[in-house]
Design an enzyme around this catalytic site. Structure first.
Site, PDB file in Angstrom:
ATOM      1  CG  HIS A  53      -1.814  -1.149   1.364  1.00 31.62           C
ATOM      2  ND1 HIS A  53      -2.801  -1.396   0.441  1.00 31.62           N
ATOM      3  CD2 HIS A  53      -1.893  -2.147   2.280  1.00 31.62           C
ATOM      4  CE1 HIS A  53      -3.458  -2.491   0.799  1.00 31.62           C
ATOM      5  NE2 HIS A  53      -2.911  -2.968   1.906  1.00 31.62           N
TER       6      HIS A  53
ATOM      7  CG  HIS B  78      -6.389  -5.821   0.909  1.00 35.15           C
ATOM      8  ND1 HIS B  78      -7.265  -5.263   1.793  1.00 35.15           N
ATOM      9  CD2 HIS B  78      -5.157  -5.621   1.396  1.00 35.15           C
ATOM     10  CE1 HIS B  78      -6.567  -4.735   2.799  1.00 35.15           C
ATOM     11  NE2 HIS B  78      -5.307  -4.946   2.578  1.00 35.15           N
TER      12      HIS B  78
END
Lengths: 331, 213
Positions: A58, A220
């Site tokens: 991320h 995700h």
């Protein structure tokens, strides 16, 4: 897909090596634990420590928000996978300036379990870890089940506000309560246009058919609430703002902070195109944009897409948001 | 009374690790349908790492403890703490038991299940590894209560574990990442339930071999 990697199983280690070299003025790897990044200035005696942790992939989240008047330490997990309880505990130890530590993290099953275990382990050594769990992602559960919503880019505002409050010398409970207020004031939504691939898995983790988009996608690649035909940026930006604001229910005249983040493979120019439409919708609803952030603040490997976070501001949140800070993500 | 020696039974755990590592791609593929596709990768990493630290001459308890510790301290995610807790509890339960009989095996399963329930929030029917573990344990205990041998109770455990795993196909995920999918999680096996079935059936096979059954 072509990538800059060495061994697919060592992507996280290799990322951290380059990261601490790039930002050695602000951060360091913990000597306790190679899966913990700490601020150069941490721990600061007499200050509440502020930590988080989460899966890798991320970037710049989570590690990039470590720094001065930002996070004191961050626990680092595998790609898209929670850090261990031990890493959360070691992050708390790195951040411990003697006034306790607050762990500001996102609502995911793995993180919840590992943080819970870390809190218990820390208590055994007399270290108190207070927690705030972010659940700003509107599409991940209905408003009536807000405790089930996952945490996404609203976490950035929560970290910034929590860290600024801690820097003012606030108590553990005051920092926790203010960080809680910050995330309670945030609502987010994600739009996915293309999937991402975990290097060790080797194929995309979901599919988005050409000409369609996933509305409400997670960080995700968790599928959204619906698949729609791809629209223009003007329509998508308006829809994103509508989803967030319909859930938020803010009074006209409320000042807001806006954060538009790319998910990894969307160019910055498209984020600006989206932001134009987003602000138009926000303004049309009688709200006032106080500050806007546009960039790759919280990504999902090379996912194509964007997230919008809107935080409703009061005087305290405005003041804390403006506190000067320094971190690799450049917030 | 049928039993097998705790001492020197680390091979049971090495066999489990071998099966998990061999199913790395399969578990990730299942996970990829409703999760992010890293279940096999993370499981293989943890079980593989543990296998390197487990000597074949160790006791079963020591081997379970090594595996549990590696999963808990180095793997993270959801599976690290859940399976880490399960194997650590397995180890604690049989630590002082020289000969593992059906009662010890049942106590081990019960304690592992309790450990998982302590840190997780799932229930049977939520499409998780509990949908494998709970019926498998129930079937084992029922077979013993009926007076069946340890070996045939292990068969009952394996059969129930596989049926439990298959039952997740018709379940809507209620917890974890797949729960965000709602109805869209139907029709797909749960990756945790699948790895749990691999673990339990391998343990059963290995235990039976040691019973000479």
């Amino acid at each position: 897909m072509q990538r800059f990697i060495n061994n697919p199983d060592e992507v996280v280690e290799d990322t951290l090596k380059g990261f601490v070299k790039a930002h050695r003025d602000l951060v360091r790897l913990s000597e306790r634990n190679p899966r913990v990044v700490a601020a150069q200035v941490a721990p600061i005696a007499g200050k509440v420590g502020v930590i988080t942790g989460g899966g890798s992939g991320h970037e710049p989240a989570f590690i990039g928000y470590t720094g001065r008047t930002m996070l004191d330490a961050v626990a680092v997990g595998e790609l898209f996978s929670s850090p261990t309880a031990k890493s959360f505990l070691d992050a708390a130890r790195e951040a411990n300036g003697g006034k306790g530590v607050v762990c500001l993290y996102g609502n995911y099953a793995g993180d919840n379990m590992n943080v819970k275990m870390a809190v218990q382990l820390a208590a055994k050594e007399g270290l108190t870890i207070a927690t705030v769990v972010a659940n700003d992602d509107v599409c991940s559960a209905p408003a009536s089940e807000r405790e089930k919503r996952r945490g996404v880019a609203g976490e950035i505002f929560m970290w910034k506000v929590g860290a600024a409050k801690a820097a003012e010398g606030a108590s553990l409970e005051e920092v926790r309560a203010t960080a809680q207020k910050a995330i309670d004031s945030c609502r987010s939504v994600g739009i996915g246009l293309g999937p991402c691939t975990l290097p060790a898995v080797g194929h995309p983790n979901f599919e988005i058919a050409p000409g369609t988009m996933e509305v409400g996608i997670g960080h995700h690649g968790e599928p959204g609430t619906r698949v729609e035909p791809l629209k223009t940026a003007a329509e998508i930006g308006r829809d994103m703002a509508s989803i967030v604001l319909d859930d938020h229910g803010l009074a006209a005249g409320t000042e807001v902070a806006v954060l538009v983040s790319g998910l990894g493979a969307t160019p910055l120019n498209e984020l600006y195109i989206l932001n134009d439409a987003i602000e138009a919708e926000i303004t049309a609803r009688g709200l006032v944009v106080h500050k806007t952030y546009v960039g790759n603040y919280f990504t999902s490997l090379e996912m194509v897409g964007a997230t919008l976070t809107v935080m409703a501001l009061d005087d305290e949140l405005k003041r804390l948001l403006a506190v000067e800070a320094a971190c690799p993500a450049g917030l | 009374m049928q039993s097998f020696a705790n001492e020197g039974a680390a091979g049971m755990v090495l066999a489990v690790a071998g099966v998990i590592v061999a199913n790395r791609a399969y578990l990730s593929e299942i996970d990829g349908k409703i999760g992010d596709g890293d279940h096999g990768v993370n499981m293989a990493k943890g079980f593989g790492m543990a296998a390197e630290r487990i000597g074949p001459d160790m006791s079963l308890a020591t081997a379970f403890d090594s595996l549990g510790t590696v999963l808990m301290s180095e793997i993270g995610g959801s599976m690290g703490p859940l399976y880490g807790m399960m194997f650590t509890r397995f180890a604690e339960t049989i630590d002082k038991v020289p000969a593992i009989d059906a009662a010890a095996f049942s106590a081990m399963l019960a304690s592992g299940l309790d450990g998982i329930e302590t840190i997780g929030a799932a229930k049977v029917g939520d499409k998780t590894l509990l949908d494998t573990l709970v019926p498998a344990k129930t079937a084992f205990d029922a077979a013993i209560a009926e007076g069946q041998s340890f070996a045939s109770a292990l068969d009952a455990l394996s059969t129930a574990a596989e049926a439990g795993r298959d039952s997740t196909k018709d379940l809507v995920a209620k917890i974890g990442r797949a729960s965000r999918l709602g109805e869209r999680s139907l029709g797909v096996l749960d990756a945790g339930a699948t790895s749990c079935a691999l673990i339990l059936t391998t343990l059963a096979t290995e235990a039976k071999a040691r019973l000479g059954a």
